[in-house]
Scaffold this active site. Structure first.
Site, mmCIF file in Angstrom:
data_model
loop_
_atom_site.group_PDB
_atom_site.id
_atom_site.type_symbol
_atom_site.label_atom_id
_atom_site.label_comp_id
_atom_site.label_asym_id
_atom_site.label_seq_id
_atom_site.Cartn_x
_atom_site.Cartn_y
_atom_site.Cartn_z
ATOM 1 N N SER A 102 0.834 -1.197 0.000
ATOM 2 C CA SER A 102 0.000 0.000 0.000
ATOM 3 C C SER A 102 0.874 1.255 0.000
ATOM 4 C CB SER A 102 -0.967 -0.041 1.187
ATOM 5 O OG SER A 102 -1.971 0.925 1.058
ATOM 6 N N ASP A 124 -10.005 -3.920 -5.419
ATOM 7 C CA ASP A 124 -9.251 -2.841 -4.779
ATOM 8 C C ASP A 124 -9.407 -1.579 -5.615
ATOM 9 O OD1 ASP A 124 -7.414 -1.145 -3.577
ATOM 10 O OD2 ASP A 124 -5.682 -2.427 -3.928
ATOM 11 N N HIS A 169 -7.985 -4.902 -1.068
ATOM 12 C CA HIS A 169 -6.815 -4.140 -0.631
ATOM 13 C C HIS A 169 -6.406 -4.601 0.761
ATOM 14 C CE1 HIS A 169 -4.111 -0.673 -0.800
ATOM 15 N NE2 HIS A 169 -4.320 -0.566 0.500
#
Length: 307
Positions: free
Chosen positions: A153, A251, A281
């Site tokens: 991320s 995501d 995600h």
């Protein structure tokens, strides 16, 4: 493919976010409260907390040595958390799995976070630790071969940005970059990528939450037009290290990661992009106990063993 049933069950049980402004202290405490006690963590040959001395200052790191071998390759890992969450503790299990599955010594970086530390403090910490690791390889048991970067991320943002910084500085020691569902474009224009609308709601991370969650970083001086903030905006991607980019089907950030991989390929960089079906995600951090998603660590190991 629909969202994996185990993930769907947990996403459906998530409480609605509390009203009002986001409180970093509250969210950090909630994250830390979920960390497993040390006795329940994946055992490795050695895990040691150290301090890296860098031009940006003293940076806490945690070093994971997978086996008793005299030397290993190195993997420097940057945790995710929208630049204000995450820590050495909350991502300890990720670092341990990376060490186990890659056979590399993992150096996890406890970089400074927003809003307390303004941009580019966290990024400078990450880059400084990479240079420190290369310069102090003997004390880390580095065999002088692999020096890889990995991040999930926002940690993937840092990994991509650090790879670019090293290239621009003429430091060619980085051999690989691994980006798990990276955040590579902090513009957040919902029409920029189809996945921002396709996966806008119902999958954990929601498109409407991207701006407020990243606001601590952007308000600290991080300009979304800056390629060190939004690596996909870098004009020339040639010369960067080989990349493995793992994205999640459900995501909002999926398409920017895949577009970045495509641009790397167009620039002549060896880049592999793999979309994990049924995933959302954060699946590497949150759902690696599901066998098909633990595979992300094994895939990383295979990628890093490539010459």
């Amino acid at each position: 493919m629909t969202l994996h049933p185990e993930i769907a069950k947990i996403v459906a049980s998530l409480p609605a976010p509390p009203p009002g402004p986001i409180d970093p202290a509250v969210l950090r405490a909630a994250e830390e409260a979920q960390v497993s006690p040390p006795a329940e963590r994946l055992p490795l040959h050695a895990v040691e907390d150290r301090t890296a001395t860098t031009p940006a200052g003293e940076v806490p790191v945690r070093v994971y040595t997978p086996t008793a071998a005299d030397a290993h390759g190195l993997l420097v890992y940057f945790h995710g958390g929208a630049f204000f969450l995450g820590s050495l503790e909350t991502h300890d299990h990720v670092a341990r799995s990376l060490a186990q599955e890659t056979g590399l010594t993992v150096v996890s970086v406890g970089y400074r976070r927003a809003p307390e530390a303004a941009f580019p403090a966290g990024l400078e910490d990450c880059y400084g630790v990479v240079r420190w690791a290369a310069e102090n390889g003997a004390s880390l048991g580095w065999d002088g071969t692999t020096l890889a970067l990995a991040g999930d991320s926002s940690g993937g943002t840092f990994a991509a940005a650090v790879a670019a910084m090293a290239h621009d500085d003429g430091f060619d020691g980085i051999t690989h970059q691994v980006l798990f569902y990276p955040s590579l474009d902090l513009d957040f224009d919902v029409d920029r990528y189809a996945s921002l609308r396709e996966n806008a709601e119902g999958y954990g991370l929601e498109t409407a939450g991207l701006k407020p969650f990243n606001a601590f970083y952007l308000d600290s001086g991080a300009d979304p037009a800056d390629p060190l903030v939004s690596p996909i905006k870098r004009a020339d991607l040639s010369g960067l290290p080989p990349a493995l980019i793992l994205t999640a089907e459900h995501d909002p950030l999926r398409d920017e990661g895949e577009r970045y991989g495509q641009r790397l390929q167009e620039a002549g960089v060896d880049a592999t992009v793999h979309r994990y079906a049924g995933a959302n995600h954060g699946f590497v951090q949150n759902f690696s106990w599901i066998p098909e998603y633990h595979e992300a660590f094994a895939e990383t190991g295979r990628f890093l063993r490539r010459s």
